[in-house]
Design a protein around this motif. Structure first.
Motif, PDB file in Angstrom:
ATOM      1  N   LEU A   1       0.827  -1.215   0.000  1.00  0.00           N
ATOM      2  CA  LEU A   1       0.000   0.000   0.000  1.00  0.00           C
ATOM      3  C   LEU A   1       0.856   1.258   0.000  1.00  0.00           C
ATOM      4  O   LEU A   1       0.597   2.198  -0.744  1.00  0.00           O
ATOM      5  CB  LEU A   1      -0.933  -0.033   1.222  1.00  0.00           C
ATOM      6  N   PHE A   2       1.884   1.275   0.846  1.00  0.00           N
ATOM      7  CA  PHE A   2       2.725   2.467   0.923  1.00  0.00           C
ATOM      8  C   PHE A   2       4.009   2.345   0.123  1.00  0.00           C
ATOM      9  O   PHE A   2       4.757   3.289  -0.010  1.00  0.00           O
ATOM     10  CB  PHE A   2       3.051   2.781   2.382  1.00  0.00           C
TER      11      PHE A   2
ATOM     12  N   LEU B   1      -4.168  -1.476   9.818  1.00  0.00           N
ATOM     13  CA  LEU B   1      -4.993  -1.780   8.643  1.00  0.00           C
ATOM     14  C   LEU B   1      -6.037  -2.842   8.957  1.00  0.00           C
ATOM     15  O   LEU B   1      -7.149  -2.796   8.439  1.00  0.00           O
ATOM     16  CB  LEU B   1      -4.111  -2.212   7.471  1.00  0.00           C
TER      17      LEU B   1
ATOM     18  N   TRP C   1       4.284  10.074  13.768  1.00  0.00           N
ATOM     19  CA  TRP C   1       4.227  11.303  12.963  1.00  0.00           C
ATOM     20  C   TRP C   1       5.496  11.496  12.140  1.00  0.00           C
ATOM     21  O   TRP C   1       5.462  11.966  11.014  1.00  0.00           O
ATOM     22  CB  TRP C   1       4.004  12.524  13.863  1.00  0.00           C
ATOM     23  N   HIS C   2       6.626  11.135  12.730  1.00  0.00           N
ATOM     24  CA  HIS C   2       7.866  11.416  12.001  1.00  0.00           C
ATOM     25  C   HIS C   2       8.169  10.365  10.933  1.00  0.00           C
ATOM     26  O   HIS C   2       9.166  10.467  10.231  1.00  0.00           O
ATOM     27  CB  HIS C   2       9.037  11.559  12.989  1.00  0.00           C
TER      28      HIS C   2
ATOM     29  N   LEU D   1       5.723   9.428   8.625  1.00  0.00           N
ATOM     30  CA  LEU D   1       4.664   9.498   7.602  1.00  0.00           C
ATOM     31  C   LEU D   1       5.256   9.372   6.205  1.00  0.00           C
ATOM     32  O   LEU D   1       6.415   9.719   5.982  1.00  0.00           O
ATOM     33  CB  LEU D   1       3.928  10.834   7.708  1.00  0.00           C
ATOM     34  N   LEU D   2       4.431   8.895   5.306  1.00  0.00           N
ATOM     35  CA  LEU D   2       4.820   8.786   3.901  1.00  0.00           C
ATOM     36  C   LEU D   2       5.133  10.184   3.361  1.00  0.00           C
ATOM     37  O   LEU D   2       4.386  11.129   3.599  1.00  0.00           O
ATOM     38  CB  LEU D   2       3.646   8.178   3.119  1.00  0.00           C
ATOM     39  N   ARG D   3       6.265  10.326   2.648  1.00  0.00           N
ATOM     40  CA  ARG D   3       6.610  11.647   2.085  1.00  0.00           C
ATOM     41  C   ARG D   3       6.078  11.711   0.663  1.00  0.00           C
ATOM     42  O   ARG D   3       6.228  10.775  -0.105  1.00  0.00           O
ATOM     43  CB  ARG D   3       8.129  11.859   2.048  1.00  0.00           C
ATOM     44  N   VAL D   4       5.451  12.831   0.342  1.00  0.00           N
ATOM     45  CA  VAL D   4       4.998  13.021  -1.040  1.00  0.00           C
ATOM     46  C   VAL D   4       5.588  14.305  -1.593  1.00  0.00           C
ATOM     47  O   VAL D   4       5.679  15.303  -0.877  1.00  0.00           O
ATOM     48  CB  VAL D   4       3.452  13.056  -1.145  1.00  0.00           C
ATOM     49  N   ASN D   5       6.007  14.269  -2.851  1.00  0.00           N
ATOM     50  CA  ASN D   5       6.651  15.441  -3.454  1.00  0.00           C
ATOM     51  C   ASN D   5       5.639  16.415  -4.013  1.00  0.00           C
ATOM     52  O   ASN D   5       4.653  15.994  -4.592  1.00  0.00           O
ATOM     53  CB  ASN D   5       7.581  14.995  -4.568  1.00  0.00           C
TER      54      ASN D   5
END
Lengths: 506, 121
Positions: A17-18, A93, A499-500, A502-506
């Protein structure tokens, strides 16, 4: 009408998923324990691509080690991706899966971290027979009912996929056993039917099998060998084959009374369920063997569920339904007029009785257990009769199969949990993380020797040493859970719980 | 005595406002992700902001979405017609160009961004 919902390869799907880039690569989730100087590897999940490389659940530690070495060193186009279990992610999940199911479906009974039964009785009353006269109101009703059922399952599957990004399989049938078989048929279907390339999308039947049409369900049942039905072990299998029963269809058509005589009541129950009739058997054994979902849900942490599930797949058995003798005994242990000890003793007697049953099953199936859990359901007088569930479990570094030590452990857990002046409703016992006896023959031999010694000590009334020994066991099991010393093995980030990370998105 | 009655009232009154109620409409379908880079600065999405992503919403033209494009996650404005494109929202920086989604690209929408959590100090 029941539906069985199963999320195949939940751990793998969570990782995908990620990290969708892993979808095209073989992926395994495993953990390794350093035990007495040697490394034990346990496979928790493998992706379909990894299965093609030869990975499968239930492989021995040595074989796994070899396979991993083999596929890590070679310069293959698809390198094997290994990761450590990210239990936080799986638990999150799995929780989401159940809350979504509860939102979408009428009545949800969880079985494990990745599967559940839905009671669709209120959705639409559907009859199983197809011998109705065409054109009659009932027939029309049946048709609309079918349509409704189809719409419901499609909607359910699509919603779960969109909301959570998880693919699920759904089997629908008149009874739970049929629904379960439907689900397995759907899984088989998915694995053997390629994605329709002309649409670029999955066809709408994918992952769903509805066994309402008797002709169709017969054809599905005929494809199921009895060995694939949960709750049927090797001994029963032999008995059934002498009766000329080799597949689910034959079992459903056999006389249930005859089955009951030759095999256990559980098999009789299965035969009736396969015939599409809800079993009315209320004999004690069936009740005991029946898994009580409500209790399990509250007692089982989800990461545990995932763990248990994997361990079970090791032998192809299902813990909840038939193996773990999840007995529930209703006891009215009012404190009035009884001393503390008498209540404790009567409850303890129940625990021991359940244990004897479970242990019999354990020996019969040649299994050993790694974890023992006791569940107590109580009403709190101060909280307006609210029901609370306490559970405690001990995981054992060394699996035990002999009765004596388990009994002592159970007593200890129980005494730890018991509180005076409490109204207890029910009590349950689960032997978890079962493993095949033969697989651990060598280490078990040592263990057996020690157990013998311990029992001997017990006879001489030196129970103190016994307790000490189990304290040791307990401590060792803690070590087993602690983070492993294997650096360099990646675990996916805690996308949903830190929190630190989390998935990074550009 | 009056104070006792009053304190009972206090405990029965509504709970304190919870930001989750405002930002998370579908808890089971909501994931949080963190933005990096400045390609969406005109949409109020700064580097290190936390984005609330709702997967239960079907993406429409003009939505800001988190998408998986060729195996990497990106947050962009979704354009559905005439062709499917992912548009950056940063007029000041011409480095960010719209990305066309063609037949060959691996593309799917992870979810629709519904809220941005931005720390200002």
């Amino acid at each position: 009408m029941f539906a069985h919902v199963y999320c195949p390869d939940l751990l793998i799907q969570c990782e995908h998923l990620f990290r969708p880039e892993l979808k095209s690569q073989p992926l395994i989730v495993y953990e390794s324990i350093t035990h007495q100087g040697s490394e034990l590897i346990k496979l928790l999940a493998c992706s379909p691509q990894a299965r093609e490389l030869g990975f499968k659940m239930g492989l021995g530690s040595e074989q796994l080690g070899q396979l991993i070495k083999q596929h890590s060193s070679t310069q293959e186009s698809q390198t094997l991706v290994k990761c450590l279990p990210n239990r936080e992610l799986y638990a999150d999940l799995s929780k989401r899966l159940f809350s979504s199911l509860e939102m979408l479906a009428p009545s949800v009974t969880p079985v494990a971290g990745d599967e559940a039964y839905l009671d669709l009785t209120n959705l639409k009353r559907l009859t199983h027979s197809s011998q109705k006269v065409k054109g009659s109101p009932e027939d029309l009703d049946l048709e609309t009912g079918k349509q409704q059922l189809q719409d419901f399952t499609y909607e359910l599957r699509n919603s779960i996929e969109q909301w959570l990004g998880l693919e699920i399989l759904i089997g629908v049938g008149a009874t739970k056993t049929l629904a379960y078989l439907g689900c397995m048929a759907a899984e088989h279907d998915c694995n053997h039917r390629p994605i329709n390339p002309s649409y670029g999308k999955r066809d709408e039947h994918r992952g769903i099998t509805i066994l309402t049409d008797s002709e169709f369900s017969q054809s599905v049942l005929a494809k199921f060998s009895t060995s694939r039905i949960r709750g049927i072990g090797s001994k029963t299998l032999n008995k059934l084959s002498t009766l000329g029963i080799h597949n689910a269809l034959e079992l459903s058509q056999a006389s249930s009374q005859q089955i009951g005589k030759r095999c256990s009541v559980l098999v009789e129950h299965l035969a009736i369920e396969l015939a599409g009739l809800t079993s009315q058997l209320t004999s004690e054994r069936v009740v005991e063997n029946q898994f009580d979902s409500k209790q399990l849900r509250t007692s089982q942490t989800l990461s545990d569920a995932a763990k248990t599930k994997r361990a079970d797949k090791l032998m192809g058995y299902e813990i909840q339904e038939s193996l773990a003798n999840y007995a529930k005994a209703h006891l009215k242990a009012h404190t009035k007029g009884h001393g503390k000890n008498s209540i404790a003793n009567s409850l303890l007697r129940v625990v021991v009785a359940m244990l004897l049953n479970a242990h019999k099953e354990l020996i019969e199936r040649q299994l050993i257990c790694h974890e023992i859990e006791i569940i107590l359901e109580r009403t709190d007088m101060h909280a307006q009769g609210e029901i609370f569930v306490d559970n405690k479990s001990i995981s054992l570094a060394e699996p035990i199969e002999s009765l004596g030590p388990i009994k002592t452990l159970c007593r200890q857990i129980f005494e730890n949990m018991f509180r005076d002046k409490t109204h207890y409703h029910s009590i349950g016992l689960t032997l978890k993380c079962l493993d095949q006896y033969k697989a651990k023959q060598v280490s078990l031999f040592e263990e057996a020797m020690e157990t013998e010694k311990l029992l001997h000590l017990d006879k001489n009334d030196q129970s103190f040493k016994l307790i000490q020994r189990y304290c040791e066991l307990h401590d060792m099991s803690k070590q087993r859970k602690s983070p492993h010393k294997q650096s360099g093995l990646p675990k996916s980030p805690s996308y949903t719980s830190q929190w630190h990370e989390l998935l990074r998105v550009n | 005595m009056n104070m006792m009655a009053l304190s009972n009232d206090f405990s029965e009154s509504e709970q304190t406002l919870n930001l989750n109620e405002l930002c998370v409409q579908h808890p089971t379908a909501t994931y949080f992700v963190r933005a990096s880079g400045d390609s969406m600065i005109d949409a109020g999405i700064h580097c290190d902001d936390v984005l609330v992503v709702d997967r239960s919403i079907t993406a429409r033209d003009g939505d800001i979405v988190v998408a998986n494009l060729d195996h990497s996650f990106t947050v962009k404005k979704l354009e559905l017609s005439p062709t499917i494109r992912l548009l950056p929202m940063n007029k000041a920086d011409s480095d960010h160009q719209p990305q066309e989604i063609d037949q060959e690209s691996v593309f799917d929408v992870f979810g629709v961004v519904t809220f941005v959590v931005h720390a200002i100090r």
